[in-house]
Design a protein around this motif. Structure first.
Motif, PDB file in Angstrom:
ATOM      1  N   TRP A  84       7.494   0.512  32.873  1.00 13.18           N
ATOM      2  CA  TRP A  84       6.574   0.863  31.790  1.00 13.18           C
ATOM      3  C   TRP A  84       6.910   2.191  31.123  1.00 13.18           C
ATOM      4  CZ3 TRP A  84       3.824   5.372  32.252  1.00 13.18           C
ATOM      5  CH2 TRP A  84       3.788   5.936  33.536  1.00 13.18           C
ATOM      6  N   ASN A 137      -2.712   6.598  30.510  1.00 12.43           N
ATOM      7  CA  ASN A 137      -2.032   5.326  30.240  1.00 12.43           C
ATOM      8  C   ASN A 137      -1.942   4.439  31.480  1.00 12.43           C
ATOM      9  OD1 ASN A 137       0.271   6.009  31.801  1.00 12.43           O
ATOM     10  ND2 ASN A 137       1.344   6.841  30.039  1.00 12.43           N
ATOM     11  N   THR A 167      -4.211   1.010  30.929  1.00 13.35           N
ATOM     12  CA  THR A 167      -4.073   0.023  29.874  1.00 13.35           C
ATOM     13  C   THR A 167      -3.906  -1.351  30.509  1.00 13.35           C
ATOM     14  OG1 THR A 167      -1.674   0.331  29.821  1.00 13.35           O
ATOM     15  CG2 THR A 167      -2.993   1.708  28.335  1.00 13.35           C
ATOM     16  N   GLN A 168      -4.065  -2.396  29.716  1.00 14.75           N
ATOM     17  CA  GLN A 168      -3.997  -3.757  30.261  1.00 14.75           C
ATOM     18  C   GLN A 168      -2.642  -4.047  30.906  1.00 14.75           C
ATOM     19  OE1 GLN A 168      -6.792  -6.392  30.027  1.00 14.75           O
ATOM     20  NE2 GLN A 168      -7.393  -4.270  30.340  1.00 14.75           N
ATOM     21  N   ASP A 169      -1.570  -3.499  30.361  1.00 14.20           N
ATOM     22  CA  ASP A 169      -0.252  -3.714  30.956  1.00 14.20           C
ATOM     23  C   ASP A 169      -0.154  -3.136  32.359  1.00 14.20           C
ATOM     24  OD1 ASP A 169       0.809  -5.102  28.850  1.00 14.20           O
ATOM     25  OD2 ASP A 169       1.627  -3.332  27.859  1.00 14.20           O
ATOM     26  N   ARG A 170      -0.913  -2.087  32.615  1.00 15.12           N
ATOM     27  CA  ARG A 170      -0.798  -1.396  33.896  1.00 15.12           C
ATOM     28  C   ARG A 170      -1.819  -1.862  34.931  1.00 15.12           C
ATOM     29  NH1 ARG A 170       1.073   3.703  33.438  1.00 15.12           N
ATOM     30  NH2 ARG A 170       1.181   3.656  35.713  1.00 15.12           N
ATOM     31  N   ASN A 228     -10.788  -5.792  32.304  1.00 12.34           N
ATOM     32  CA  ASN A 228     -10.632  -6.499  31.041  1.00 12.34           C
ATOM     33  C   ASN A 228     -11.941  -6.443  30.270  1.00 12.34           C
ATOM     34  OD1 ASN A 228     -12.318  -8.469  32.254  1.00 12.34           O
ATOM     35  ND2 ASN A 228     -10.532  -9.502  33.124  1.00 12.34           N
ATOM     36  N   LEU A 242     -10.100  -3.423  26.062  1.00 19.17           N
ATOM     37  CA  LEU A 242      -9.270  -3.604  24.867  1.00 19.17           C
ATOM     38  C   LEU A 242      -9.390  -2.409  23.925  1.00 19.17           C
ATOM     39  CD1 LEU A 242      -9.896  -7.393  24.150  1.00 19.17           C
ATOM     40  CD2 LEU A 242      -7.857  -6.338  25.162  1.00 19.17           C
ATOM     41  N   TYR A 257     -10.021   0.613  24.903  1.00 18.30           N
ATOM     42  CA  TYR A 257      -9.261   1.649  25.594  1.00 18.30           C
ATOM     43  C   TYR A 257      -7.772   1.504  25.278  1.00 18.30           C
ATOM     44  CZ  TYR A 257      -7.684   4.585  29.503  1.00 18.30           C
ATOM     45  OH  TYR A 257      -7.104   5.569  30.270  1.00 18.30           O
ATOM     46  N   ASP A 258      -7.259   0.282  25.365  1.00 10.77           N
ATOM     47  CA  ASP A 258      -5.859   0.018  25.029  1.00 10.77           C
ATOM     48  C   ASP A 258      -5.508   0.511  23.631  1.00 10.77           C
ATOM     49  OD1 ASP A 258      -5.115  -1.196  27.386  1.00 10.77           O
ATOM     50  OD2 ASP A 258      -4.260  -2.944  26.379  1.00 10.77           O
ATOM     51  N   SER A 259      -6.368   0.203  22.687  1.00 10.13           N
ATOM     52  CA  SER A 259      -6.080   0.563  21.296  1.00 10.13           C
ATOM     53  C   SER A 259      -6.071   2.079  21.110  1.00 10.13           C
ATOM     54  CB  SER A 259      -7.100  -0.087  20.357  1.00 10.13           C
ATOM     55  OG  SER A 259      -8.391   0.473  20.514  1.00 10.13           O
ATOM     56  N   LYS A 317      -2.781   3.411  22.661  1.00 15.27           N
ATOM     57  CA  LYS A 317      -1.669   3.023  21.797  1.00 15.27           C
ATOM     58  C   LYS A 317      -1.637   3.879  20.543  1.00 15.27           C
ATOM     59  CE  LYS A 317       0.435  -0.992  19.556  1.00 15.27           C
ATOM     60  NZ  LYS A 317       0.330  -2.458  19.308  1.00 15.27           N
TER      61      LYS A 317
END
Length: 552
Positions: free
Chosen positions: A147, A463, A466-469, A477, A482, A484-486, A489
């Motif tokens: 990542w 970071n 995030t959803q990837d982590r 979720n 989401l 938070y992800d935005s 990013k």
């Protein structure tokens, strides 16, 4: 009292390898240093050999797969990246002789030093970096460390199967020139290159018929030391690498790292002279009482947080229940009663020492506490969730790694939740290598975890969620996840630091409101070192460095 990284705050950024945590199931047998030194073949090392105790087996000896703290202690001494982090928090050139950055901050061109060698004496070139970084990103490898290379243009797409290795913008222009293009200007990128997931590995060794990390005969690296012996569950012996670019500055002939699983056994070995030094969880209550006022004890701040994953996938672990668990603890009591190093309680996630750009105070001071410890309010949250006084809530499965400190902390937390909230908790312990499998499989309600950042920016901490982590940890979720992800990013695409800090603040508040993780305390580190040993130190990630050490 505020914890500050007084030296590191003077540095622009800080990075080293990651600091995760580990654990696994089954009974442990305590090992003394004398027993550890007898495992495997006799050491071939002679001269100045420093014996250092670690509490557990390293999870991996492959830097492209590293996301763990035990492994990082070895890897930071076995490998060198383009840059290396020094004891005072500054960066110095390692494999890199010089570099340039394009006006838009996207293209880095690194020129390697002359005459670089692997520990087997073969040439190390820019192609080794290109190969390694693309290997770390390859979806086939499935590296948990990939990542952080998503900063590189095309890196994330390749890792997710949406692009190819040829699209990853890292290229060996010639034997000494490496060109890297980033997605966005990243002022701390140089500091990332000092982290273990940016260290080079040698292609023909990694792709050889034998598993290269299982024996000193096949292990090839480029750092101050090289592995000469691997004795699983017993000891790891490193000897000085004569091909290290700064070999003349390395004073030790070798380091024997012995695995001693309990703090009591480690202290006994230290007092009897079987070991020269030990650190972190091995420096527990008895050691602090005996050496707390002596020059043999060295303390270091870290930019990290001890926290616990809360399994958001379990339907009864609602945001109300998660917040109740966080609010129903007395962190100061836990830190003073169960954690030998007496760390500072964490009432948010980002630790002290991370700057808030544009302010004289750090991020934690500016944003303030985001968790209130209030057992009455916590009880009301449980009632609102349909579990008054904990009634109807299943017994929560609390998994931890099998160290005495972790067990002590978990038992205090268990007692507080029962007394304050009526919540029943079952503690299950695992040894390191099994622990992460259990966590990734979702076999928990509450799980021991931790993180130490890689650079002095809130991104290094935030970071993580995030959803990837989090897909294989707490499974956070929903709408807030989401959002938070935005936010994270967007922060990575902005050059306006004032705006970035505002968005990071919003993101952390959202994280602490939905509570997919439960912060407990901010991490620190300790070293207990014999008076005849000098030059040992730790970086901001808490990893022990031997390249400047000496023993008389």
């Amino acid at each position: 009292m505020k914890k500050k990284l007084s030296v590191l705050l003077c540095a622009a950024m800080v990075a080293t390898s990651l600091a995760g945590c580990g654990g696994s199931s089954g009974a442990k047998t305590e090992t003394t240093a004398a027993e550890a030194s007898q495992g495997g073949q006799e050491s071939a090392t002679e001269g100045k050999i420093l014996t250092y105790a670690i509490s557990g087996e390293p999870e991996t000896l492959d830097p492209t797969m590293n996301n763990y703290s035990n492994s990082s202690i070895l890897l930071q001494n076995l490998f060198s990246g383009l840059f290396q982090l020094e004891a005072d928090g500054t960066l110095t050139n390692a494999m890199c002789d010089s570099y340039t950055v394009s006006d838009d901050g996207l293209v880095y061109t690194f020129t390697l030093k002359d005459g670089l060698k692997w520990s087997d004496g073969s040439d190390l070139t820019a192609a080794d970096f290109e190969y390694t970084w693309k290997r770390t990103l390859s979806p086939e490898l499935a590296s948990p460390a990939a990542w952080e290379l998503f900063y590189i243009k095309g890196g994330e797409e390749y890792n997710k199967g949406e692009g190819s290795a040829d699209d990853v913008a890292v290229k060996a222009v010639d034997a000494k020139t490496l060109e890297v293009t980033l997605n966005n200007p990243t002022p701390y990128f140089l500091y990332l290159t000092a982290a273990s997931n940016f260290f080079p590995v040698k292609k023909d060794v990694v792709e050889g018929e034998q598993v290269w990390t299982k024996s000193g005969d096949t292990y090839v690296c480029n750092g101050a030391f090289v592995i000469s012996e691997i004795n699983p569950q017993s000891s790891y012996v490193m000897v000085k690498n004569p091909y290290y670019f700064a070999a003349d500055s390395v004073k030790l002939d070798g380091v024997k790292m012995v695995i001693i699983e309990s703090a009591e056994a480690a202290l006994s070995a230290y007092n009897s002279g079987e070991i020269d030094a030990m650190g972190d969880s091995l420096v527990a209550t008895q050691a602090l009482q005996q050496y707390g006022d002596s020059d043999e004890l060295h303390r270091f701040d870290k930019i990290g947080t001890r926290y616990y994953d809360l399994n958001c996938e379990n339907e009864y672990m609602t945001p109300e229940v998660r917040r109740a668990l966080a609010m129903g603890l007395d962190r100061k009591t836990i830190c003073e009663a169960a954690v030998p190093s007496k760390p500072q309680p964490a009432l948010a996630f980002v630790p002290h020492g991370i700057p808030y750009e544009g302010k004289t105070d750090d991020f934690r001071t500016v944003v303030g506490d985001l968790i209130s410890e209030d057992k009455e309010a916590a009880k009301q949250l449980l009632a609102d969730a349909g579990y008054p006084n904990g009634e109807g809530l299943p017994t929560l499965k609390f998994i931890i790694t099998n160290t005495q400190e972790n067990k002590d902390v978990a038992q205090v937390m268990q007692a507080m939740w029962k007394e304050n909230l009526g919540v029943q908790v079952e503690i299950v312990t695992f040894e390191s290598k099994v622990y992460w499998d259990e966590l990734y499989a979702g076999n928990f309600d509450i799980a021991f975890d931790g993180w130490t950042g890689d650079y002095l920016d809130p991104d290094t901490n935030l970071n993580c969620f995030t959803q990837d982590r989090t897909y294989n940890q707490n499974r956070w979720n929903g709408e807030k996840a989401l959002r938070y992800d935005s936010l994270i990013k967007e922060c990575r695409s902005l050059a306006d630091n004032n705006k970035r800090m505002e968005l990071f603040t919003e993101a952390e508040k959202l994280l602490m409101d939905d509570m997919p993780i439960l912060p407990l305390y901010y991490l620190n580190a300790s070293l207990l070192v014999k008076p005849n040993v000098t030059g040992m130190t730790k970086n901001a990630n808490g990893h022990t460095l031997f390249r400047g050490a000496d023993k008389t």
